[in-house]
Design an enzyme around this catalytic site. Structure first.
Site, mmCIF file in Angstrom:
data_model
loop_
_atom_site.group_PDB
_atom_site.id
_atom_site.type_symbol
_atom_site.label_atom_id
_atom_site.label_comp_id
_atom_site.label_asym_id
_atom_site.label_seq_id
_atom_site.Cartn_x
_atom_site.Cartn_y
_atom_site.Cartn_z
ATOM 1 N N GLN A 169 2.064 -5.914 -3.240
ATOM 2 C CA GLN A 169 2.427 -5.916 -1.705
ATOM 3 C C GLN A 169 3.786 -5.234 -1.517
ATOM 4 O O GLN A 169 4.014 -4.528 -2.224
ATOM 5 C CB GLN A 169 2.481 -7.358 -1.130
ATOM 6 C CG GLN A 169 1.263 -8.113 -0.972
ATOM 7 C CD GLN A 169 0.820 -8.639 -2.541
ATOM 8 O OE1 GLN A 169 1.468 -9.355 -3.015
ATOM 9 N NE2 GLN A 169 -0.581 -8.378 -2.718
ATOM 10 N N GLY A 197 -4.100 -4.183 -5.400
ATOM 11 C CA GLY A 197 -4.739 -3.522 -6.489
ATOM 12 C C GLY A 197 -4.805 -2.249 -6.440
ATOM 13 O O GLY A 197 -4.503 -1.478 -5.292
ATOM 14 N N HIS A 198 -4.936 -1.581 -7.819
ATOM 15 C CA HIS A 198 -5.184 -0.048 -7.671
ATOM 16 C C HIS A 198 -6.465 0.572 -7.949
ATOM 17 O O HIS A 198 -7.280 -0.460 -8.410
ATOM 18 C CB HIS A 198 -4.160 0.388 -8.987
ATOM 19 C CG HIS A 198 -2.767 -0.101 -9.327
ATOM 20 N ND1 HIS A 198 -1.993 -0.309 -7.844
ATOM 21 C CD2 HIS A 198 -2.208 -0.687 -10.125
ATOM 22 C CE1 HIS A 198 -0.897 -0.738 -8.466
ATOM 23 N NE2 HIS A 198 -0.881 -1.066 -9.451
ATOM 24 N N ASP A 209 0.821 -1.259 -0.006
ATOM 25 C CA ASP A 209 0.120 -0.106 0.066
ATOM 26 C C ASP A 209 0.947 1.164 0.001
ATOM 27 O O ASP A 209 0.361 2.277 0.666
ATOM 28 C CB ASP A 209 -0.917 0.042 1.176
ATOM 29 C CG ASP A 209 -1.618 -1.217 1.315
ATOM 30 O OD1 ASP A 209 -2.187 -1.616 0.345
ATOM 31 O OD2 ASP A 209 -1.640 -1.873 2.427
ATOM 32 N N GLU A 210 2.160 0.963 -0.599
ATOM 33 C CA GLU A 210 2.849 2.478 -0.614
ATOM 34 C C GLU A 210 2.466 3.338 -1.469
ATOM 35 O O GLU A 210 3.219 4.589 -1.740
ATOM 36 C CB GLU A 210 4.317 1.830 -0.806
ATOM 37 C CG GLU A 210 4.882 1.075 0.117
ATOM 38 C CD GLU A 210 4.685 -0.432 0.040
ATOM 39 O OE1 GLU A 210 4.006 -0.841 -1.131
ATOM 40 O OE2 GLU A 210 5.291 -1.251 0.341
ATOM 41 N N THR A 215 -13.196 -4.247 2.020
ATOM 42 C CA THR A 215 -13.515 -4.687 3.367
ATOM 43 C C THR A 215 -13.845 -3.849 4.598
ATOM 44 O O THR A 215 -14.022 -3.993 5.726
ATOM 45 C CB THR A 215 -12.730 -5.752 3.757
ATOM 46 O OG1 THR A 215 -11.214 -5.130 4.076
ATOM 47 C CG2 THR A 215 -12.371 -6.799 3.218
ATOM 48 N N THR A 251 -5.999 -11.896 3.091
ATOM 49 C CA THR A 251 -7.198 -11.186 2.373
ATOM 50 C C THR A 251 -8.391 -12.121 1.792
ATOM 51 O O THR A 251 -9.356 -11.838 1.542
ATOM 52 C CB THR A 251 -6.523 -10.648 1.124
ATOM 53 O OG1 THR A 251 -5.995 -11.522 0.475
ATOM 54 C CG2 THR A 251 -5.574 -9.600 1.404
ATOM 55 N N ASN A 288 -4.862 -10.210 -4.344
ATOM 56 C CA ASN A 288 -4.946 -9.753 -2.842
ATOM 57 C C ASN A 288 -4.498 -8.266 -2.723
ATOM 58 O O ASN A 288 -4.168 -7.867 -1.669
ATOM 59 C CB ASN A 288 -3.854 -10.735 -2.048
ATOM 60 C CG ASN A 288 -2.557 -10.732 -2.742
ATOM 61 O OD1 ASN A 288 -2.399 -10.645 -4.009
ATOM 62 N ND2 ASN A 288 -1.775 -11.443 -2.021
ATOM 63 N N LYS A 339 2.124 2.396 -5.154
ATOM 64 C CA LYS A 339 3.005 1.958 -6.354
ATOM 65 C C LYS A 339 2.207 2.585 -7.660
ATOM 66 O O LYS A 339 2.861 2.461 -8.714
ATOM 67 C CB LYS A 339 3.107 0.417 -6.192
ATOM 68 C CG LYS A 339 4.119 0.162 -5.086
ATOM 69 C CD LYS A 339 4.297 -1.307 -5.132
ATOM 70 C CE LYS A 339 3.249 -2.134 -4.514
ATOM 71 N NZ LYS A 339 2.912 -2.063 -3.225
ATOM 72 N N GLY A 340 1.014 2.449 -7.578
ATOM 73 C CA GLY A 340 0.098 2.779 -8.576
ATOM 74 C C GLY A 340 0.276 4.000 -9.253
ATOM 75 O O GLY A 340 0.448 4.130 -10.506
ATOM 76 N N LEU A 379 4.015 12.467 1.611
ATOM 77 C CA LEU A 379 4.690 13.119 2.693
ATOM 78 C C LEU A 379 3.577 14.301 2.947
ATOM 79 O O LEU A 379 3.924 14.687 4.025
ATOM 80 C CB LEU A 379 5.821 13.908 1.709
ATOM 81 C CG LEU A 379 6.792 14.701 2.654
ATOM 82 C CD1 LEU A 379 7.464 13.952 3.736
ATOM 83 C CD2 LEU A 379 7.725 15.579 1.775
HETATM 84 P P1 IMP Z 1 -2.564 -12.974 1.648
HETATM 85 O O1 IMP Z 1 -1.698 -12.349 0.673
HETATM 86 O O2 IMP Z 1 -4.098 -12.721 1.255
HETATM 87 O O3 IMP Z 1 -2.291 -14.411 1.991
HETATM 88 O O4 IMP Z 1 -2.498 -12.408 2.971
HETATM 89 C C1 IMP Z 1 -1.308 -12.434 3.940
HETATM 90 C C2 IMP Z 1 -0.952 -11.144 4.607
HETATM 91 O O5 IMP Z 1 -0.664 -10.112 3.669
HETATM 92 C C3 IMP Z 1 -2.221 -10.395 5.320
HETATM 93 O O6 IMP Z 1 -1.670 -9.843 6.398
HETATM 94 C C4 IMP Z 1 -2.685 -9.336 4.291
HETATM 95 O O7 IMP Z 1 -3.373 -8.463 4.902
HETATM 96 C C5 IMP Z 1 -1.331 -8.855 3.744
HETATM 97 N N1 IMP Z 1 -1.564 -8.218 2.486
HETATM 98 C C6 IMP Z 1 -1.783 -9.094 1.279
HETATM 99 N N2 IMP Z 1 -1.831 -8.074 0.328
HETATM 100 C C7 IMP Z 1 -1.695 -7.030 0.567
HETATM 101 C C8 IMP Z 1 -1.491 -5.593 0.149
HETATM 102 O O8 IMP Z 1 -1.882 -5.565 -1.090
HETATM 103 N N3 IMP Z 1 -1.398 -4.685 0.911
HETATM 104 C C9 IMP Z 1 -1.139 -4.710 2.297
HETATM 105 N N4 IMP Z 1 -1.206 -6.149 2.808
HETATM 106 C C10 IMP Z 1 -1.653 -7.059 1.946
#
Ligand code: IMP
Length: 443
Positions: A223, A40-41, A13-14, A300, A128, A38, A16-17, A331
């Protein structure tokens, strides 16, 4: 020349998009190399909201070939929905290519993700629930279905049926869940195969060809470094490798193809789901970051945990990715604070530590050692040149740069493309100005 990697230097969630969008004009190809739906933008396009979880945002630009690499796990239902949404906005999907080696996320994986995380009780990872872990587990077990199986009708039915039946046994006998209707799932998958077939190919050839011709290829990570299966804060990680090493295994490019590796980091830090977070501010500071930074996953509604920037972890990200530059985002969110804290080291059981400890249990016990700095006390969301930033903001960035040992080349001070400072250049007017990139949004 040149392969450019853009990846998350934190827990995802930095933003990147937006950075991908800034670089898009100069790219010939954008390649996703890991993860699935898991992340997205969210893109605002002519007043309509478009969410892309799987398809690289390069698809918005007609000059870009968008590749879903072999390291990605593809949910056929989700990718088809995204393709449909794009087409309904008049955006062509003709330039989409899906690797034949990419593994598939099937309904049984989604069900098992939820059941297995629940079964951990209070010790759940907070995934997720999009089936990411179970699909990668099947890949490692060598029982998963790949996009190539969608190309062969007979093979697909046989393999899928055996997988579905086996997963049903696990769902029912281990977790006491509801079995999936195998016949219906097979029919659905066959329909999806029909629609996806034209897009499936050996994408590693395409990547190689583009790089050999000297074209610009952007490898886009999902991620972030600290969610990396190997280098992240295990077990509170995802099941793929967002770090730079994942680019090669997840796309077919070679290590010598990576010319620039840009890490994207927020000016503070957030995390979704469970796991240790030494600089977390579970107080009014964290709430203020959450509020101003819109730190919520819209689907969610999950709140992102917020805290001060952690330079121990940032230096770690520089090291494991061999970053060549940083993009610092959001910033402007820090403008509201009179004083800023920045974590420069940890202390554990009274002993100072410069680096992340080797064990997760020790990491949990680390307390942050902060350096305090004055805030800048004014709105910076309209600043487009480094010289125009208040001295305190520049010092904050210099502090990060010095600690990281790599230059900060891009600074973002708001969601709009114009709210960007390119340290060695300017933000150019895009060829296609229809899109506004919001943040990366977890589900
Ligand atoms: P999974 O990728 O659904 O298996 O989730 C594993 C962990 O990674 C969980 O703590 C999620 O909240 C986190 N996670 C997965 N995708 C993202 C993302 O795009 N941003 C932030 N956290 C993520």
């Amino acid at each position: 020349m040149p392969g450019i990697v853009l990846l998350g230097a934190q827990w995802g969630d930095e933003g990147k998009g937006k950075v991908t969008d800034l670089l898009a004009d100069d790219m010939h190809m954008v390649v996703r190399y890991q993860g699935g739906n898991n992340a997205g933008h969210t893109i605002i396009c002519e007043g309509r909201i478009l969410k892309l979880h799987l398809i690289p945002s390069g698809i918005l630009y007609p000059h870009i070939v968008s590749v879903v690499g072999n390291g990605v796990v593809v949910n056929p239902r989700v990718i088809l929905e995204e393709m449909e949404n794009l087409r309904s906005l008049g955006i062509s999907t003709d330039n989409l290519r899906i690797s034949c080696n990419a593994h598939l996320i099937l309904p049984c994986h989604e069900v098992l993700d939820g059941l297995s995380d629940d079964a951990r009780g209070g010790g759940g990872l907070g995934t997720t629930r999009r089936g990411i872990g179970p699909a990668y587990a099947d890949k490692a077990m060598r029982v998963g279905l790949r996009a190539e199986d969608l190309l062969e009708r007979g093979v697909l039915r046989e393999k899928a049926e055996s997988l579905f039946r086996e997963k049903n046994r696990v769902i029912v006998s281990i977790y006491g869940g509801e079995p999936l209707d195998v016949r219906r799932e097979l029919e659905r998958l066959e329909e999806q195969a029909e629609a996806l077939r034209p897009f499936i190919t050996d994408t590693s050839h395409l990547v190689r060809e583009a790089l050999s011709e000297g074209r610009n290829v952007l490898f886009e990570g999902a991620q972030g470094t600290l969610l990396d299966l190997d280098h992240g804060t295990y077990p509170y990680v995802t099941s793929s490798n967002p770090t730079a090493g994942g680019v090669c295994t997840g796309s077919g490019a070679g290590p010598r193809d990576l010319d620039e590796i840009i890490g994207v980091a927020k000016a503070y830090l957030t995390r979704v789901g469970e796991g240790p977070f030494p600089t977390e501010q579970d107080n009014e500071v964290g709430s203020a970051m959450q509020e101003k930074g819109r730190e919520f996953g819209t689907t969610t509604g999950r709140k992102r945990r917020c805290g001060w920037l952690d330079l121990v972890l940032l230096r770690y990200a520089v090291r494991v990715n061999t970053l060549t530059a940083l993009a610092v985002t959001k910033l402007d969110v820090l403008s509201q604070f009179d004083r800023l804290k920045i974590c420069v080291a940890y202390r554990r059981k009274g002993r100072p530590m410069k680096d992340r400890p080797a064990s997760s249990a020790a990491f949990r016990e680390c307390e942050p050692v902060y350096e305090e700095m004055p805030g800048w006390g004014c709105d910076i969301s309209g600043v487009t040149r480094l010289e125009e930033l208040p001295g305190e903001a520049r010092r904050y960035l210099e502090f990060i740069q010095d600690a990281a040992g790599v230059p900060v080349k891009i600074i973002s001070v708001g969601p709009d493309r114009s709210q960007t400072i390119m340290v060695d250049g300017e933000v150019r007017t895009p060829r296609q100005g229809r899109f506004l990139f919001q943040d990366d949004l977890p589900l």
